[in-house]
Design a protein around this motif. Structure first.
Motif, PDB file in Angstrom:
ATOM      1  N   LEU A  56       0.828  -1.207   0.000  1.00 39.43           N
ATOM      2  CA  LEU A  56       0.000   0.000   0.000  1.00 39.43           C
ATOM      3  C   LEU A  56       0.866   1.262   0.000  1.00 39.43           C
ATOM      4  CD1 LEU A  56      -2.754  -1.049   2.554  1.00 39.43           C
ATOM      5  CD2 LEU A  56      -3.018  -0.809   0.080  1.00 39.43           C
ATOM      6  N   LEU A  57       1.917   1.269   0.800  1.00 35.31           N
ATOM      7  CA  LEU A  57       2.800   2.429   0.846  1.00 35.31           C
ATOM      8  C   LEU A  57       3.532   2.600  -0.482  1.00 35.31           C
ATOM      9  CD1 LEU A  57       3.970   4.789   2.385  1.00 35.31           C
ATOM     10  CD2 LEU A  57       5.688   3.233   3.339  1.00 35.31           C
ATOM     11  N   THR A  75       1.126   4.093  -2.896  1.00 29.11           N
ATOM     12  CA  THR A  75       0.893   5.499  -2.549  1.00 29.11           C
ATOM     13  C   THR A  75       2.060   6.363  -2.990  1.00 29.11           C
ATOM     14  OG1 THR A  75      -0.471   4.879  -0.666  1.00 29.11           O
ATOM     15  CG2 THR A  75       0.469   7.097  -0.638  1.00 29.11           C
ATOM     16  N   ALA A  79       0.322  12.207  -3.884  1.00 33.81           N
ATOM     17  CA  ALA A  79       0.305  11.541  -2.586  1.00 33.81           C
ATOM     18  C   ALA A  79       1.705  11.536  -1.970  1.00 33.81           C
ATOM     19  CB  ALA A  79      -0.212  10.107  -2.735  1.00 33.81           C
ATOM     20  N   ARG A  80       2.709  11.307  -2.788  1.00 33.99           N
ATOM     21  CA  ARG A  80       4.096  11.322  -2.310  1.00 33.99           C
ATOM     22  C   ARG A  80       4.452  12.696  -1.739  1.00 33.99           C
ATOM     23  NH1 ARG A  80       8.918   8.490  -3.264  1.00 33.99           N
ATOM     24  NH2 ARG A  80      10.752   9.822  -3.175  1.00 33.99           N
ATOM     25  N   LEU A 104       2.580  13.217   1.587  1.00 28.23           N
ATOM     26  CA  LEU A 104       3.127  12.409   2.663  1.00 28.23           C
ATOM     27  C   LEU A 104       4.471  12.951   3.139  1.00 28.23           C
ATOM     28  CD1 LEU A 104       2.691   9.952   4.440  1.00 28.23           C
ATOM     29  CD2 LEU A 104       3.827   8.576   2.707  1.00 28.23           C
TER      30      LEU A 104
END
Length: 62
Positions: free
Chosen positions: A28-29, A32, A38-39, A42
């Motif tokens: 999932l990570l 992402t 998203a990167r 995060l």
């Protein structure tokens, strides 16, 4: 640790054999982090939201 890893893998396999959808955090990570927006979010949050390893409280931006 090796035994625990093997037992975990067997448990996951048993769940999947019964039709359970098992999510893998590393998968999932990775998915992402492959999304540029998203990167950025995060990494930005990691450096500016007070989210530190071992921190009891985490603040999330929406």
């Amino acid at each position: 640790m090796e035994r625990a890893g093997k037992e975990h893998d067997m448990f996951v396999e048993a769940l999947r054999d019964r039709g359970v959808l098992v999510h893998s955090l590393d998968e999932l990570l990775s998915a992402t982090m492959a999304l540029p927006e998203a990167r950025r979010w995060l990494l930005d949050c990691r450096t500016s939201c007070g989210w530190r390893q071992g921190s009891p409280g985490r603040r999330w931006r929406t």
